[in-house]
Design a protein around this motif. Sequence first.
Motif, mmCIF file in Angstrom:
data_model
loop_
_atom_site.group_PDB
_atom_site.id
_atom_site.type_symbol
_atom_site.label_atom_id
_atom_site.label_comp_id
_atom_site.label_asym_id
_atom_site.label_seq_id
_atom_site.Cartn_x
_atom_site.Cartn_y
_atom_site.Cartn_z
ATOM 1 N N MET A 1 1.231 11.208 2.671
ATOM 2 C CA MET A 1 0.795 11.080 4.069
ATOM 3 C C MET A 1 0.288 9.668 4.347
ATOM 4 S SD MET A 1 1.389 13.632 6.024
ATOM 5 C CE MET A 1 0.509 13.080 7.473
ATOM 6 N N LYS A 2 -0.476 9.162 3.389
ATOM 7 C CA LYS A 2 -1.041 7.824 3.522
ATOM 8 C C LYS A 2 0.097 6.781 3.517
ATOM 9 C CE LYS A 2 -5.257 5.762 1.726
ATOM 10 N NZ LYS A 2 -6.154 5.670 0.583
ATOM 11 N N ALA A 3 1.043 6.974 2.613
ATOM 12 C CA ALA A 3 2.183 6.056 2.536
ATOM 13 C C ALA A 3 2.941 6.047 3.855
ATOM 14 C CB ALA A 3 3.111 6.469 1.386
ATOM 15 N N LEU A 4 3.150 7.232 4.399
ATOM 16 C CA LEU A 4 3.864 7.378 5.666
ATOM 17 C C LEU A 4 3.143 6.611 6.780
ATOM 18 C CD1 LEU A 4 6.236 8.779 7.117
ATOM 19 C CD2 LEU A 4 4.756 10.737 7.493
ATOM 20 N N GLN A 5 1.826 6.735 6.801
ATOM 21 C CA GLN A 5 1.032 6.067 7.822
ATOM 22 C C GLN A 5 1.192 4.547 7.744
ATOM 23 O OE1 GLN A 5 -3.172 7.090 7.610
ATOM 24 N NE2 GLN A 5 -3.666 5.333 8.912
ATOM 25 N N PHE A 6 1.131 3.992 6.530
ATOM 26 C CA PHE A 6 1.282 2.542 6.383
ATOM 27 C C PHE A 6 2.676 2.089 6.833
ATOM 28 C CE2 PHE A 6 -2.133 3.080 3.024
ATOM 29 C CZ PHE A 6 -3.125 2.462 3.778
ATOM 30 N N ARG B 1 10.675 3.212 2.441
ATOM 31 C CA ARG B 1 9.472 3.880 1.905
ATOM 32 C C ARG B 1 9.053 5.050 2.773
ATOM 33 N NH1 ARG B 1 6.973 -1.829 -0.342
ATOM 34 N NH2 ARG B 1 8.726 -2.083 -1.776
ATOM 35 N N LYS B 2 9.314 4.932 4.083
ATOM 36 C CA LYS B 2 9.051 6.058 4.979
ATOM 37 C C LYS B 2 9.945 7.240 4.579
ATOM 38 C CE LYS B 2 9.275 7.499 9.807
ATOM 39 N NZ LYS B 2 9.556 7.105 11.210
ATOM 40 N N ALA B 3 11.207 6.964 4.280
ATOM 41 C CA ALA B 3 12.137 8.014 3.849
ATOM 42 C C ALA B 3 11.630 8.686 2.580
ATOM 43 C CB ALA B 3 13.532 7.420 3.631
ATOM 44 N N LYS B 4 11.174 7.878 1.612
ATOM 45 C CA LYS B 4 10.650 8.430 0.349
ATOM 46 C C LYS B 4 9.428 9.309 0.612
ATOM 47 C CE LYS B 4 11.457 6.353 -3.461
ATOM 48 N NZ LYS B 4 12.500 6.583 -4.511
ATOM 49 N N ALA B 5 8.544 8.840 1.498
ATOM 50 C CA ALA B 5 7.339 9.609 1.806
ATOM 51 C C ALA B 5 7.709 10.935 2.478
ATOM 52 C CB ALA B 5 6.413 8.791 2.707
ATOM 53 N N LEU C 1 0.837 -1.205 0.000
ATOM 54 C CA LEU C 1 0.000 0.000 0.000
ATOM 55 C C LEU C 1 0.870 1.253 0.000
ATOM 56 C CD1 LEU C 1 -2.911 -0.952 2.404
ATOM 57 C CD2 LEU C 1 -3.191 0.142 0.178
ATOM 58 N N ALA C 2 1.912 1.243 0.829
ATOM 59 C CA ALA C 2 2.806 2.400 0.882
ATOM 60 C C ALA C 2 3.430 2.643 -0.487
ATOM 61 C CB ALA C 2 3.893 2.179 1.933
ATOM 62 N N LEU C 3 3.864 1.560 -1.133
ATOM 63 C CA LEU C 3 4.486 1.673 -2.453
ATOM 64 C C LEU C 3 3.494 2.227 -3.478
ATOM 65 C CD1 LEU C 3 7.037 1.112 -4.143
ATOM 66 C CD2 LEU C 3 6.191 -1.198 -4.517
ATOM 67 N N CYS C 4 2.274 1.705 -3.477
ATOM 68 C CA CYS C 4 1.235 2.201 -4.397
ATOM 69 C C CYS C 4 0.980 3.689 -4.176
ATOM 70 C CB CYS C 4 -0.072 1.442 -4.201
ATOM 71 S SG CYS C 4 -0.029 -0.255 -4.801
ATOM 72 N N CYS C 5 0.855 4.070 -2.901
ATOM 73 C CA CYS C 5 0.575 5.483 -2.585
ATOM 74 C C CYS C 5 1.700 6.383 -3.086
ATOM 75 C CB CYS C 5 0.389 5.663 -1.092
ATOM 76 S SG CYS C 5 -1.145 4.940 -0.481
ATOM 77 N N LEU C 6 2.939 5.902 -2.984
ATOM 78 C CA LEU C 6 4.080 6.706 -3.438
ATOM 79 C C LEU C 6 4.133 6.808 -4.960
ATOM 80 C CD1 LEU C 6 6.859 5.400 -1.011
ATOM 81 C CD2 LEU C 6 5.944 7.724 -1.074
ATOM 82 N N ARG C 7 3.591 5.793 -5.631
ATOM 83 C CA ARG C 7 3.656 5.787 -7.101
ATOM 84 C C ARG C 7 2.494 6.486 -7.771
ATOM 85 N NH1 ARG C 7 6.343 0.066 -8.973
ATOM 86 N NH2 ARG C 7 8.360 0.437 -8.000
ATOM 87 N N LEU C 8 1.467 6.819 -6.998
ATOM 88 C CA LEU C 8 0.333 7.536 -7.582
ATOM 89 C C LEU C 8 0.795 8.906 -8.060
ATOM 90 C CD1 LEU C 8 -2.571 6.912 -5.042
ATOM 91 C CD2 LEU C 8 -2.482 6.075 -7.374
ATOM 92 N N GLU C 9 0.068 9.455 -9.031
ATOM 93 C CA GLU C 9 0.325 10.818 -9.486
ATOM 94 C C GLU C 9 -0.876 11.686 -9.144
ATOM 95 O OE1 GLU C 9 3.034 12.028 -11.178
ATOM 96 O OE2 GLU C 9 4.072 10.110 -11.029
ATOM 97 N N PRO C 10 -0.795 12.662 -8.281
ATOM 98 C CA PRO C 10 0.326 12.951 -7.380
ATOM 99 C C PRO C 10 0.397 11.923 -6.258
ATOM 100 C CG PRO C 10 -1.555 14.350 -6.869
ATOM 101 C CD PRO C 10 -1.934 13.547 -8.084
ATOM 102 N N PRO C 11 1.571 11.721 -5.661
ATOM 103 C CA PRO C 11 1.714 10.706 -4.619
ATOM 104 C C PRO C 11 0.881 11.020 -3.378
ATOM 105 C CG PRO C 11 3.847 11.606 -5.285
ATOM 106 C CD PRO C 11 2.803 12.458 -5.915
ATOM 107 N N GLN C 12 0.363 9.988 -2.741
ATOM 108 C CA GLN C 12 -0.355 10.159 -1.469
ATOM 109 C C GLN C 12 0.639 9.885 -0.336
ATOM 110 O OE1 GLN C 12 -3.961 7.826 -1.361
ATOM 111 N NE2 GLN C 12 -4.857 8.946 -3.077
#
Length: 161
Positions: free
Chosen positions: A99-104, A121-125, A86-97
């Motif tokens: 906050m959601k990625a960070l939470q996961f 992934r937390k670092a990327k978020a 889920l975190a990976l998907c959220c980061l890859r969305l355009e625009p990235p989500q």
Amino acid sequence: GGGLAEPKSPQEYMSEAEKLREEGNAKFKEGALKEAIKAYEKAIAALSAVAPEADIFGTGGTPENVGEEELIARGKALRIPVRLNLALCCLRLEPPQSMKALQFCEEVLCEEPDNPKATYRKAKALLELGEVAEAEYEFVRACKLSPADKTVREDLEKLRQ
């Protein structure tokens, strides 16, 4: 036929969660990120329906029966990868989500503080959110946790340029 559906057994919910994870993985491979997110989120919902402990972090107490222990193990094998995906998907969305990625990522790290993927992934978020110093700290941790991973190192170097 109206009426209420029969309540499902924990085993049925667990199988459903496993199927939804597979579905999420398939959608992710097709690049259908929004559909993948839907499937993964449904998987988490099915998991929490199994029994609160199947989707609670750091369960205390002893399972009453062997079946329950197996369910808890299957739950753990699902809930971490599903949240990482889920975190990976959220980061890859355009625009990235972000906050959601960070939470996961945080949810995974509550349970596995040294999970390399969650840390990375937390670092990327954090970077997406403009939290550069915090992101750098997490990238450094991710480097230590997976020293063989070149991508992590490259991302850290890019950040430091």
